[in-house]
Design an enzyme around this catalytic site. Structure first.
Site, PDB file in Angstrom:
ATOM      1  N   HIS A 294      53.142  74.911  62.460  1.00  0.00           N
ATOM      2  CA  HIS A 294      51.946  75.609  62.340  1.00  0.00           C
ATOM      3  C   HIS A 294      53.404  77.382  61.784  1.00  0.00           C
ATOM      4  CE1 HIS A 294      49.317  78.576  64.716  1.00  0.00           C
ATOM      5  NE2 HIS A 294      49.146  77.379  64.924  1.00  0.00           N
ATOM      6  N   GLU A 299      45.190  84.764  62.051  1.00  0.00           N
ATOM      7  CA  GLU A 299      44.138  86.374  62.111  1.00  0.00           C
ATOM      8  C   GLU A 299      43.179  85.721  61.675  1.00  0.00           C
ATOM      9  OE1 GLU A 299      44.570  89.444  58.308  1.00  0.00           O
ATOM     10  OE2 GLU A 299      46.308  87.752  57.899  1.00  0.00           O
ATOM     11  N   SER A 301      39.871  85.104  60.194  1.00  0.00           N
ATOM     12  CA  SER A 301      38.995  84.489  59.214  1.00  0.00           C
ATOM     13  C   SER A 301      38.096  84.804  58.693  1.00  0.00           C
ATOM     14  CB  SER A 301      39.533  83.082  59.417  1.00  0.00           C
ATOM     15  OG  SER A 301      39.247  82.203  57.755  1.00  0.00           O
ATOM     16  N   GLY A 302      38.215  86.005  57.519  1.00  0.00           N
ATOM     17  CA  GLY A 302      37.022  86.584  56.626  1.00  0.00           C
ATOM     18  C   GLY A 302      36.194  85.245  55.631  1.00  0.00           C
ATOM     19  N   ARG A 303      36.604  84.496  55.836  1.00  0.00           N
ATOM     20  CA  ARG A 303      36.949  82.807  55.180  1.00  0.00           C
ATOM     21  C   ARG A 303      35.553  81.978  55.957  1.00  0.00           C
ATOM     22  NH1 ARG A 303      39.700  77.396  53.088  1.00  0.00           N
ATOM     23  NH2 ARG A 303      37.823  76.624  51.589  1.00  0.00           N
ATOM     24  N   ARG A 372      34.176  88.559  50.976  1.00  0.00           N
ATOM     25  CA  ARG A 372      35.389  89.688  51.219  1.00  0.00           C
ATOM     26  C   ARG A 372      36.308  89.761  50.274  1.00  0.00           C
ATOM     27  NH1 ARG A 372      39.421  85.331  53.763  1.00  0.00           N
ATOM     28  NH2 ARG A 372      39.608  84.186  51.910  1.00  0.00           N
ATOM     29  N   ARG A 399      60.367  99.119  64.266  1.00  0.00           N
ATOM     30  CA  ARG A 399      58.387 100.182  63.624  1.00  0.00           C
ATOM     31  C   ARG A 399      58.891 100.810  65.055  1.00  0.00           C
ATOM     32  NH1 ARG A 399      58.708  99.088  59.034  1.00  0.00           N
ATOM     33  NH2 ARG A 399      58.301  97.601  57.885  1.00  0.00           N
TER      34      ARG A 399
END
Length: 525
Positions: A294, A299, A301-303, A372, A399
């Site tokens: 893995h 994230e 997925s714009g696919r 995209r 951060r």
């Protein structure tokens, strides 16, 4: 959430349960939600004091031990606490974020692809590429000779992205294909070798996840794997991990499925250069060394799904010019209102055009993975992120620092507030030793010893002691080191990353906002 009707034996913290599943806004359209957590400060103590039973220590003793561990950077016990977050952030923030991946595979790991030509002939022919070679191919080519390659220095990366990467459908366990989004080199880390009963093996960090018979888990979480005295130590028991299984012939077509195989043993492999892949969904896994593994971030997925067209716009007080003293920072102060309005006008024009083109392309049934590609880096993406307490505190130390980009610091502040609720003693020690504390070099210690002396059990200032710039340089400190030493000795204000519960939003409200930002074409389906 616990209740008398649904008791739990897992350690919980009322302050953490209060925010579990709640969404805290960050920037203009972003958020962070604590989806789940495993362990508390008590879990850190029990990992360090394995001879003590749960609940047998006083809070003061727990606090003292946790502060000792944090002060001396004994980090393994804090890896027993894990967090799962749901986050939404602009893409440029996401690219900074994933630099802190911790779950890794060692160099030499072979990633499995399938040759396109063999698949057309009704079979599958694996093509194996070492993970470090994939990383090299993702770097820009130096001095390419062919004219077409001079125009595209990333031609090798683009070829790898078109390759058919083996992946497992987690619902059916059938092998299918995905593509690589990116590859990360994560530095030298201690890794373990997992040797399977059928002879195959893989080297990974203890927090890397594999598809065990009972579902996804890390090597540490499933088997308690750790290193002691240069040896691998784990809990006794039988463990099974899914591997790239044998083919079954049905209706003259070859189908491949993953199957569980027993783990014969673990070995400590020492410190190795490590890497990780980010792959396209909907299943965020891939086959490496024949084993289903893995990647550490899931994230959006714009696919497969249409992108919510939400874009980040900085407020005027965060819109600044380039710093004259830092190559990656902002100059103090903001620009004039007129300049800010003109910049925003230009940005909004670009975003409106990109959003319009995206909507037109998907409305014309163009593949979403193509539609995209010209969305700007200000577009919001989202992911689920799982990480242990030790590595989370390392991420936050970098951060929430004043030198980090302001936008990602805002996410760090919210996540730190969540850590404060789950593990308040670990949070307190982190603030004292990592946020407000600092390291001293040998030269800096020598300099301070000329100003302060040890007097019995206390400290005393040396009479008339003073160090000039020349004296400090004589101790081997560079000009930059001298400036940094002066900054270290100026006490700062202790931050309090307290969450604003009044700002917490319900998940249904957030989901509705995301849905409203999806192009209309998606809701006509």
């Amino acid at each position: 959430m616990t209740s008398p009707a649904h008791p739990t034996r897992r350690p919980t913290v009322p302050a953490a349960e209060e925010i579990l599943g709640g969404y805290f806004p960050v920037l203009d359209h972003g958020f962070v939600a604590l989806v789940d957590y495993m362990g508390t400060d008590d879990s850190v103590e029990r990992a360090a004091r394995v001879s003590y039973g749960y609940g047998t220590r006083r809070v003061s003793a727990t606090r003292g031990l946790i502060r000792y561990l944090r002060r001396h950077l004994h980090t393994t016990p804090s890896e027993m606490v894990e967090f799962k977050f749901h986050c939404a952030m602009p893409m440029f923030v996401a690219r900074q974020w994933v630099r802190h991946r911790t779950a890794c595979l060692a160099e030499g790991t072979e990633v499995y692809f399938d040759r396109a030509g063999a698949e057309k002939r009704g079979s599958r022919q694996p093509y194996k590429v070492p993970i470090e070679e994939i990383w090299r191919r993702f770097q820009p080519a130096r001095n390419p000779t062919r004219p077409d390659r001079r125009r595209n220095p990333f031609f090798r990366r683009d070829r790898v992205r078109r390759m058919k990467l083996r992946q497992v459908d987690e619902d059916t366990l059938a092998l299918q294909h995905t593509r690589i989004v990116d590859v990360y080199r994560n530095g030298v880390k201690p890794v373990f070798r997992m040797v399977m009963a059928d002879g195959r093996s893989i080297e990974a960090t203890a927090d890397h996840r594999f598809l065990f018979a009972g579902g996804w888990d890390t090597l540490r979480g499933a088997a308690g794997l750790r290193e002691t005295g240069g040896r691998a130590v784990w809990r006794r028991g039988e463990y099974f991990v899914h591997v790239n299984g044998a083919a079954e012939k049905r209706d003259r077509t070859w189908f491949y499925r993953a199957k569980p195989v027993g783990i014969a043993r673990f070995e400590y492999a020492g410190e190795r250069e490590t890497y990780d892949l980010e792959v396209e969904g909907p299943h965020h896994n891939f086959v490496a060394n024949g084993i289903v593994t893995h990647n550490s971030v899931n994230e959006y997925s714009g696919r497969y799904s249409l992108m919510p067209l939400l874009f980040y716009s900085p407020e005027q007080d965060q819109f600044s010019l380039q710093s004259a003293v830092s190559n990656q920072g902002r100059a103090p102060g903001s620009v004039s209102p007129e300049f800010y309005r003109e910049a925003m006008r230009r940005w909004e024009a670009v975003r409106a055009r990109a959003a319009g083109d995206y909507g037109w392309l998907v409305g014309e049934n163009v593949a979403r993975e193509l539609a995209r590609i010209d969305l700007p880096l200000s577009t919001y993406t989202q992911w689920y992120w799982k990480i242990d307490l030790h590595n989370l505190l390392h991420f936050l130390t970098l951060r929430v620092d004043d030198h980090a980009q302001w936008e990602i610091r805002e996410y760090g502040r919210v996540i730190a507030g969540m850590v404060k609720r789950v593990a308040p003693l670990s949070y307190e020690a982190w603030v004292d030793y990592q946020v407000m504390g600092d390291k001293l070099s040998h030269g800096e210690i020598r300099a301070l010893s000329r100003l302060v002396a040890v007097d019995g059990e206390g400290l005393v200032a040396r009479p008339g002691a003073r160090l000039s710039l020349g004296d400090l340089a004589g101790l081997g400190l560079s000009g930059r080191e001298i400036r940094e030493l002066r900054e270290k000795l100026v006490p700062g204000e202790v931050p309090d990353y307290e969450l604003d519960l009044a700002a917490m939003r319900d998940p249904e409200e957030v989901a509705a906002e995301m849905l409203a930002a999806v192009p209309e074409v998606d809701r006509r389906d």
